[in-house]
Design a protein around this motif. Structure first.
Motif: not given
Length: 734
Positions: A644-646, A676-678, A711-715
Motif C-alpha cells: 500500500d504505497d510502500s 502514487q508514482r508512475i 492515467y494520462k494526466q497522472i503520467a
C-alpha cells in the motif's frame, strides 16, 4: 456495574471466603466493647466478682438466701443440710454442664442475695411500716435477717412477703450490684484476697481482648489479601477480554472508538472498577454486618438510648443525600474529561514535529491547558464537596457522643445503667455510625466506577462487523488469485459509496498496480482483501472462494501486507522480521532483507539483526522503516503480496532495485501494488486506474496512455516530455 462483575471469573470463589471472614471479624469487633464494659463494671467497680454465685457460702447466710428464694430452686445448686456450717456449690461432670448451671444459679441467687445484703445493712426504721418489724429493738450485732431467722415460720412468711413487695421497684442493675456486694462480704468473711480476685479478672479479660484483637488483625490481613487478589484477577480478566475484543475490531469499530478512549478504557476505567471491587469486599460487605450486629448489641444493653442512633443515622443520611445530589453529575463527567485530556495529549505528542514546524506551540499549550483545567475544576469541585462531608461527619459523631454521655450519666445516677454499659453503648453507636460512613464512602466512588463499568461494557458488548462465519474454511488458497466481482463499499451509515462496481482479477505471477488521485479509494480497495472491511455489495474472492467464507487467520496468513505507514515494534530487527513467521530461518530473513534492499544498512550496524528497534521504529529513518516493513512481509512467504504505497519513502534507485529483486524472487505470487508514482508501476502487467471510487481504466502502461485520460494526466504530471514522447514513438512504429 452489575454486568461488569460477571467478569470476575474464577475469583468468585474468593467472595464467600471474604464474607465468612468478615462475619468472624465483625463478631470479634462487636465483642470488644462488651469486654471493655466488663473490665469497668466487673473488674473495677465490682472487684472482679461477676455475680453472687460462690463456691462456698456459710450455712447461716445460705439459710437467709433461702428465705427470699422466690423460685424455690436455689437448693438444687448447692449441697446443704440444715444446720450445716457451709453450703457448697454442686460439682458437674463437664464444663458445659457447669457453665449452664452457673448461669442458672446466678439468675436465681441474684434477688435473694441483694435482699439479704440490703437487710443486713438496714436499720429497723427503714423496714416497711406494716412489716411488724419496724418497731423492734435488736440486740447489738444482730441484723434484720438474723431476726427473721429467729421468727416463727408463719410470722416470718408474712414479713418476707412485705419485704418482697418493697423490693419490687428495684431495677435489675441495682439488684445485681447489691448481690455482688453480698458476695464480696461473704468472700471477705472467708478471708479471700480481694485484690488478687480483681486483678485476676482484669488480666483474664484483658488477655481475651488481646487474643480477639490479634485474631482481628490476622483476619483483616486475610480479607485484604483475598479482596486484592479478587480485584487483581478481575482486572487481569477484563483487560485480557478488552484487549482481545479490540484486536478483533475491524477498522469500522476502531473508527467508532478513538485510540485515546480505548487506552483510557483499558487502563484508567478498569483500575476504577478494580478499586471499587476491593472497597466492596472490604467495606460494603462489612458495613451491614457491623451495623446490624451493633444494633442487636445496643438493644441487648437495654439502656433505653436507642433513639440516639435513629437521630445519628437520620443526620448522616440527610448529609449524604445533599452531598451526592451536588457531586453526582460531576462524577459522571469525570471519565469523559479524562478521555478528552488523553486525546489532546496523544495528538500533541504524536504531531509534535508538525506543531513545531508551524510554530503552533502556544496554541496547543492553550488547548492542553483547557482540557487539563476542565478536569482540574471538576476534580476540585468533587474534592471540596467530599472534604465538607468529613467535618460534618465528625460534628455528628461528637454530638452523638455528648448525647450518650449526657443521658447515660442520668441513667447511671438513677441506677438504671452502669458506667461500663454506657461505654459499651457509646462504642456500639460509633460502630453503627461508622458502618453508615463506610457505605457513604463507597457511594461516593460508585458513580464514577459505574461510568467506567459502562464504558468497559460498551467495548465488550460491541459486535464486530467483520467476523468468521460458523463454517469458516481453513483451506482453499492454492495460487493466490484475487478477484473483485462487482464490489461496492460504503462506510457505516453513509449514503455515499466509496467504491462502486469494482471488477478485476489479480493473477498469480503478475503484478497488479492500483493508481489514482488522493481519495479515489485505493487503500479502501486493498483493505477488502484481508477483511479489514467487508464489501457492502459484490464479493472479493481468493482462488474462487469468497473471503467472507474463509477463516480470517488462515486468510491473513496467506497475505503479506505492507501498510502505507510503516509500523515497527519495540524489540530487535530480528524480532520485527519474524513478526509474521516466528520459525523463519536466518537465511530466510537475510534473503528477505536482501530483496527489500535492507541488508546493507542492517549489516552496517554493530549488532546487525540483533540491533534494537525503539517503539514505533523511532530510531530508524523513514526509508529504513519502510524497507524493514517490506522485508517482514517477504519473510512470511505468502501467496499474496499487498504493497500500500510502500515505496514512497524510497529513492528511485532503491525503488528500482527493490522492484527488480521482488519480480525475481516472488515470481509465482500475486503482487498488488498501490502507488502514487508512475515509475513504481511502469512495468506492471495490469494497472487499475481509480477515479472517484470507480475504475476509470485498466491495462498496462502503454495501453492506458492511449485509452485512459485520467492515467494520462497522472503520467503527464510525473513523466517528462521525452518519456511521453518515447511512448508515442513506439506507438507510431507499431
Amino acid at each position: 456495574m452489575i454486568k461488569i462483575l460477571k467478569h470476575l471469573g474464577r475469583s468468585w470463589i474468593c467472595v464467600p471466603i471474604v464474607f465468612v471472614l468478615l462475619i468472624i471479624q465483625a463478631s470479634c469487633d462487636l465483642a470488644l466493647p462488651q469486654y471493655t464494659s466488663n473490665i469497668v463494671d466487673v473488674g473495677i467497680q465490682q472487684g472482679g466478682i461477676e455475680n453472687a454465685v460462690l463456691e462456698t457460702i456459710s450455712g447461716k447466710q445460705f439459710e437467709k438466701l433461702l428465705m427470699f428464694d422466690k423460685s424455690g430452686v436455689l437448693w438444687k445448686y448447692y449441697n446443704y443440710s440444715e444446720g450445716s456450717e457451709n453450703a457448697t456449690l454442686m460439682t458437674y461432670s463437664s464444663k458445659s454442664e457447669e457453665k449452664n448451671a452457673m448461669e442458672y444459679a446466678a439468675e436465681y441467687i441474684t434477688y435473694p442475695a441483694a435482699v439479704v445484703y440490703a437487710l443486713d445493712n438496714m436499720d429497723m426504721s427503714q423496714m416497711p411500716a406494716d412489716s411488724g418489724m419496724s418497731a423492734m429493738m435488736l440486740p447489738d450485732g444482730m441484723s434484720l435477717t438474723d431476726a427473721l431467722l429467729m421468727m416463727p415460720e408463719e410470722q416470718r412468711g408474712a414479713v418476707v412477703d412485705k419485704i418482697n413487695e418493697a423490693f419490687e421497684g428495684y431495677s435489675e442493675i441495682m439488684l445485681s450490684q447489691m448481690a455482688v456486694e453480698f458476695a464480696r462480704n461473704e468472700l471477705i468473711s472467708q478471708g479471700a484476697d480481694m485484690d488478687n480476685i480483681r486483678m485476676t479478672y482484669i488480666f483474664r479479660t484483658g488477655f481475651r481482648m488481646l487474643g480477639i484483637a490479634l485474631s482481628m488483625a490476622l483476619i483483616t490481613v486475610a480479607v485484604g489479601f483475598f479482596a486484592a487478589q479478587t480485584a487483581a484477577l478481575f482486572g487481569m480478566n477484563v483487560r485480557e477480554k478488552v484487549f482481545r475484543k479490540v484486536v478483533s475490531f475491524s477498522n469500522a469499530e476502531m473508527d467508532k472508538f478513538s485510540t485515546a478512549s480505548l487506552i483510557t478504557r483499558s487502563t484508567n476505567d478498569i483500575q476504577q472498577v478494580q478499586m471499587v471491587i476491593v472497597m466492596l469486599l472490604r467495606m460494603v460487605l462489612y458495613a451491614p454486618i457491623i451495623g446490624v450486629g451493633g444494633i442487636i448489641k445496643v438493644v441487648r444493653t437495654g439502656t433505653g438510648l436507642g433513639w440516639i442512633i435513629v437521630v445519628a443515622v437520620s443526620a448522616i443520611m440527610l448529609l449524604v443525600l445533599i452531598l451526592m445530589a451536588l457531586a453526582m453529575p460531576k462524577f459522571k463527567s469525570m471519565q469523559r474529561l479524562v478521555d478528552r485530556l488523553n486525546l489532546v495529549t496523544r495528538e500533541i505528542l504524536t504531531g509534535l514535529p508538525v506543531i513545531r514546524a508551524f510554530s503552533r506551540e502556544e496554541h496547543e499549550e492553550k488547548r492542553f491547558d483547557g482540557a487539563s483545567t476542565d478536569l482540574m475544576k471538576t476534580q476540585l469541585f468533587t474534592s471540596r464537596v467530599m472534604s465538607v462531608m468529613f467535618p460534618f461527619m465528625t460534628l455528628i459523631m461528637n454530638g452523638i457522643s455528648v448525647l450518650i454521655v449526657w443521658f447515660g450519666a442520668k441513667g447511671i445516677d438513677a441506677g438504671d445503667m452502669q458506667v461500663g454499659d454506657m461505654i459499651a453503648f457509646l462504642t456500639y453507636t460509633m460502630q453503627i455510625v461508622m458502618s453508615f460512613l463506610m457505605l457513604t464512602m463507597i457511594s461516593i466512588m460508585l458513580p464514577r466506577a459505574a461510568v467506567s463499568a459502562n464504558r468497559i461494557n460498551e467495548v465488550l458488548e460491541t459486535e464486530t462487523s467483520v467476523k468468521n462465519s460458523d463454517s469458516a474454511l481453513t483451506d482453499g488458497i492454492t495460487e493466490g488469485r484475487v478477484t473483485f466481482d462487482g464490489v461496492s463499499f460504503r462506510y457505516g451509515d453513509s449514503e455515499e459509496e466509496v467504491l462502486h462496481g469494482i471488477s478485476f482479477t489479480a493473477e498469480p505471477g503478475e503484478t497488479t498496480a492500483i493508481i489514482g488521485s488522493t481519495g479515489s479509494g485505493k487503500s479502501t480497495l486493498i483493505n477488502l482483501i484481508p477483511r479489514f472491511f467487508d464489501a457492502t455489495a459484490g464479493k472479493v474472492t481468493v482462488d474462487g472462494t469468497d473471503v467472507r467464507e474463509l477463516d480470517m487467520k488462515y486468510l491473513r496468513d496467506n497475505i503479506g501486507l505492507v501498510p502505507q505507514k510503516g509500523v515497527l515494534f519495540s524489540g530487535t530487527i530480528d524480532s520485527n522480521l519474524r513478526f509474521g513467521c516466528e520459525d523463519a530461518s536466518g537465511e530466510q530473513l537475510a534473503e528477505a532483507a536482501q530483496i527489500a534492499q535492507a541488508a546493507d544498512f542492517i549489516e552496517e550496524k554493530p549488532e546487525k539483526y540483533d540491533s534494537p528497534i525503539a517503539q514505533g521504529g523511532s530510531n530508524v529513518s523513514g526509508g529504513q522503516k519502510q524497507r524493514l516493513s517490506i522485508a517482514r512481509a517477504i519473510a512470511k512467504k505468502p501467496k499474496i503480496y499487498i504493497f500500500d504505497d510502500s515505496f514512497s519513502a524510497l529513492d528511485y534507485k532503491t525503488d528500482a532495485a527493490l522492484r527488480k529483486a521482488l519480480n525475481e524472487k516472488v515470481a509465482g505470487s500475486t503482487v498488488i501494488i498501490v502507488a502514487q508514482r508512475i515509475s513504481t508501476i511502469l512495468n506492471a502487467e495490469k494497472i487499475i486506474v481509480l477515479d472517484e471510487g470507480g475504475i476509470a481504466g485498466m491495462g498496462n502502461h502503454k495501453q492506458l496512455l492511449e485509452s485512459c485520460e485520467v492515467y494520462k494526466q497522472i503520467a503527464s504530471s510525473q513523466l517528462s516530455e521525452s518519456e511521453l514522447g518515447n511512448t508515442s514513438a513506439e506507438k507510431e512504429v507499431q
